[in-house]
Design a protein around this motif. Structure first.
Motif, mmCIF file in Angstrom:
data_model
loop_
_atom_site.group_PDB
_atom_site.id
_atom_site.type_symbol
_atom_site.label_atom_id
_atom_site.label_comp_id
_atom_site.label_asym_id
_atom_site.label_seq_id
_atom_site.Cartn_x
_atom_site.Cartn_y
_atom_site.Cartn_z
ATOM 1 N N MET A 90 0.912 -1.028 -0.247
ATOM 2 C CA MET A 90 -0.088 -0.145 -0.363
ATOM 3 C C MET A 90 0.857 0.631 -0.169
ATOM 4 O O MET A 90 1.948 0.956 0.825
ATOM 5 N N THR A 91 0.620 2.254 -1.290
ATOM 6 C CA THR A 91 0.587 3.744 -0.629
ATOM 7 C C THR A 91 0.540 4.231 0.933
ATOM 8 O O THR A 91 0.105 3.860 1.453
ATOM 9 N N ALA A 92 1.449 5.610 1.463
ATOM 10 C CA ALA A 92 1.465 5.806 2.781
ATOM 11 C C ALA A 92 -0.211 6.124 2.520
ATOM 12 O O ALA A 92 -0.319 6.587 3.694
ATOM 13 N N ILE A 93 -0.564 7.000 1.596
ATOM 14 C CA ILE A 93 -1.643 7.866 2.000
ATOM 15 C C ILE A 93 -2.798 6.747 2.032
ATOM 16 O O ILE A 93 -3.984 7.160 2.736
ATOM 17 N N ALA A 94 -2.538 5.681 1.169
ATOM 18 C CA ALA A 94 -3.657 4.013 1.744
ATOM 19 C C ALA A 94 -3.395 4.271 3.014
ATOM 20 O O ALA A 94 -4.275 3.866 4.113
ATOM 21 N N LYS A 124 -15.468 18.150 1.240
ATOM 22 C CA LYS A 124 -14.733 19.566 0.909
ATOM 23 C C LYS A 124 -15.146 20.665 1.513
ATOM 24 O O LYS A 124 -16.337 20.662 2.366
ATOM 25 N N GLY A 125 -14.577 20.822 2.561
ATOM 26 C CA GLY A 125 -14.831 22.294 3.788
ATOM 27 C C GLY A 125 -14.643 21.351 5.134
ATOM 28 O O GLY A 125 -14.223 20.167 5.332
ATOM 29 N N THR A 126 -15.381 21.507 5.927
ATOM 30 C CA THR A 126 -15.153 21.175 7.330
ATOM 31 C C THR A 126 -16.790 20.975 7.577
ATOM 32 O O THR A 126 -17.749 21.968 6.941
ATOM 33 N N GLY A 157 -27.670 11.932 14.315
ATOM 34 C CA GLY A 157 -27.368 12.270 15.710
ATOM 35 C C GLY A 157 -25.871 11.100 16.424
ATOM 36 O O GLY A 157 -25.493 10.113 17.494
ATOM 37 N N VAL A 158 -24.820 11.267 14.758
ATOM 38 C CA VAL A 158 -23.952 10.485 15.305
ATOM 39 C C VAL A 158 -22.771 11.289 15.282
ATOM 40 O O VAL A 158 -22.873 12.515 14.096
ATOM 41 N N LYS A 159 -21.636 10.815 15.966
ATOM 42 C CA LYS A 159 -20.190 11.878 16.550
ATOM 43 C C LYS A 159 -19.480 10.936 14.613
ATOM 44 O O LYS A 159 -19.541 9.490 14.952
ATOM 45 N N PHE A 160 -19.647 11.789 14.185
ATOM 46 C CA PHE A 160 -17.834 11.384 12.924
ATOM 47 C C PHE A 160 -16.994 12.619 13.162
ATOM 48 O O PHE A 160 -16.588 13.634 13.548
ATOM 49 N N GLN A 161 -16.184 11.907 12.790
ATOM 50 C CA GLN A 161 -14.756 12.517 12.026
ATOM 51 C C GLN A 161 -14.332 12.816 10.309
ATOM 52 O O GLN A 161 -14.840 11.984 9.794
ATOM 53 N N ALA A 162 -14.134 14.245 10.847
ATOM 54 C CA ALA A 162 -14.316 14.614 8.749
ATOM 55 C C ALA A 162 -12.846 14.938 8.491
ATOM 56 O O ALA A 162 -12.132 15.555 9.628
ATOM 57 N N TYR A 163 -12.421 15.264 7.796
ATOM 58 C CA TYR A 163 -10.864 15.109 7.353
ATOM 59 C C TYR A 163 -11.781 15.971 5.743
ATOM 60 O O TYR A 163 -12.207 15.368 4.697
ATOM 61 N N ASP A 164 -11.141 16.931 5.765
ATOM 62 C CA ASP A 164 -11.097 18.013 4.146
ATOM 63 C C ASP A 164 -10.281 17.582 3.684
ATOM 64 O O ASP A 164 -8.893 17.938 3.279
ATOM 65 N N VAL A 165 -10.522 17.430 2.668
ATOM 66 C CA VAL A 165 -9.583 17.158 1.345
ATOM 67 C C VAL A 165 -8.827 18.216 0.875
ATOM 68 O O VAL A 165 -8.172 18.243 -0.289
ATOM 69 N N ASP A 217 -6.041 18.967 1.900
ATOM 70 C CA ASP A 217 -4.716 17.805 1.385
ATOM 71 C C ASP A 217 -5.310 17.094 0.085
ATOM 72 O O ASP A 217 -5.420 16.152 -0.215
ATOM 73 N N PRO A 218 -4.440 18.112 -1.128
ATOM 74 C CA PRO A 218 -4.160 17.359 -1.984
ATOM 75 C C PRO A 218 -4.114 15.700 -1.874
ATOM 76 O O PRO A 218 -4.191 15.045 -3.113
ATOM 77 N N GLU A 219 -3.314 15.663 -1.845
ATOM 78 C CA GLU A 219 -2.322 13.806 -1.850
ATOM 79 C C GLU A 219 -3.816 13.106 -1.290
ATOM 80 O O GLU A 219 -4.051 11.730 -1.952
ATOM 81 N N LEU A 220 -4.819 14.068 -0.447
ATOM 82 C CA LEU A 220 -5.965 13.391 0.404
ATOM 83 C C LEU A 220 -6.795 13.127 -1.037
ATOM 84 O O LEU A 220 -7.731 11.948 -0.978
ATOM 85 N N ARG A 221 -6.808 14.135 -1.451
ATOM 86 C CA ARG A 221 -8.114 13.960 -2.172
ATOM 87 C C ARG A 221 -8.192 13.004 -3.463
ATOM 88 O O ARG A 221 -9.529 12.753 -3.868
ATOM 89 N N ASP A 222 -6.684 12.945 -4.095
ATOM 90 C CA ASP A 222 -6.582 11.529 -5.058
ATOM 91 C C ASP A 222 -6.365 10.025 -4.279
ATOM 92 O O ASP A 222 -7.190 9.437 -4.371
ATOM 93 N N GLY A 223 -6.106 10.948 -3.004
ATOM 94 C CA GLY A 223 -5.468 8.661 -2.796
ATOM 95 C C GLY A 223 -7.000 7.839 -2.313
ATOM 96 O O GLY A 223 -7.116 6.969 -2.378
ATOM 97 N N ILE A 224 -8.239 9.550 -1.961
ATOM 98 C CA ILE A 224 -9.409 8.503 -0.858
ATOM 99 C C ILE A 224 -9.905 8.320 -2.351
ATOM 100 O O ILE A 224 -10.961 6.866 -2.514
ATOM 101 N N LYS A 225 -10.009 8.392 -3.280
ATOM 102 C CA LYS A 225 -10.830 8.398 -5.299
ATOM 103 C C LYS A 225 -9.969 6.862 -5.461
ATOM 104 O O LYS A 225 -10.852 5.394 -5.541
ATOM 105 N N VAL A 226 -8.542 6.452 -4.974
ATOM 106 C CA VAL A 226 -8.561 5.697 -4.795
ATOM 107 C C VAL A 226 -8.396 4.527 -3.573
ATOM 108 O O VAL A 226 -8.903 3.012 -4.826
ATOM 109 N N PHE A 227 -8.106 4.931 -3.036
ATOM 110 C CA PHE A 227 -9.110 3.531 -1.595
ATOM 111 C C PHE A 227 -10.075 2.883 -1.995
ATOM 112 O O PHE A 227 -10.415 2.174 -1.832
#
Lengths: 76, 110
Positions: free
Chosen positions: B1-5, B22-24, B44-52, B55-65
């Motif tokens: 796996m790649t580092a981003i994966a 996209k955004g927060t 009513g669920v707690k969630f962890q959000a990541y703003d792609v 983070d361009p690497e995450l933006r591309d990485g998550i699509k592949v993942f």
């Protein structure tokens, strides 16, 4: 870049010849679409898998050239 | 796996509900991301959000993942559930509530 409805429909039908495809506009900009796709090919597949099949039919245009496609899939 | 994966795998393992958006949650930068924030909030669920967008690497990485071309994307207990359309459908017909209950995720009535 906008993508006209008939092009979207043609790509989906090419991948799923039995599909019933209904495309409507979400906004009047040739860029925001809503599609309902019914096909026997979706039987037994999860929703994620069904949408992935449609995205595959769109040849990678989804998320790029095709900005927004609100998608609903169902097995028939 | 790649580092981003590796990083994505660790993030979705560490949090019950994860939203890549996209955004927060306070400032969504796209209507689809905003809609998913609203759905998760209504559930009513707690969630962890990541703003792609930050983070361009995450933006591309998550699509592949996920093998999924668009953002937002929601993971529950490490499993990819879908994007905005699927979440909307599952929220409307009660499937999302059932899934959260089945996975043992605590929700608060809103």
């Amino acid at each position: 870049m906008p993508m006209p409805a008939h092009e979207i429909e043609a790509l989906i039908k090419a991948a799923f010849p039995d599909a019933e495809v209904t495309i409507s506009a979400l906004a009047d900009d040739n860029d925001h679409w809503q599609a309902v796709v019914k096909s026997a090919a979706f039987q037994g597949k999860s929703r994620v898998a069904q949408h992935q099949m449609v995205y595959a039919a769109l040849n990678g245009k989804m998320g790029g050239e095709l900005h927004a496609l609100m998608l609903q899939t169902m097995a028939k | 796996m790649t580092a981003i994966a590796d990083r994505i795998a660790a993030d979705i393992a560490a949090n019950d509900v994860v939203l890549f958006m996209k955004g927060t949650p306070v400032f969504p930068q796209c209507g689809f991301s905003a809609a998913v924030v609203q759905i998760l909030t209504e559930e009513g669920v707690k969630f962890q959000a990541y703003d792609v967008l930050k983070d361009p690497e995450l933006r591309d990485g998550i699509k592949v993942f996920s093998n999924w071309p668009t953002i937002p994307q929601v993971y529950v207990k490490g499993e990819f559930i879908g994007g905005c359309d699927i979440l909307r459908e599952m929220h409307a017909n009660g499937e999302l509530k059932a899934l959260l209950a089945e996975k043992g995720i605590v929700t608060a009535a809103v």
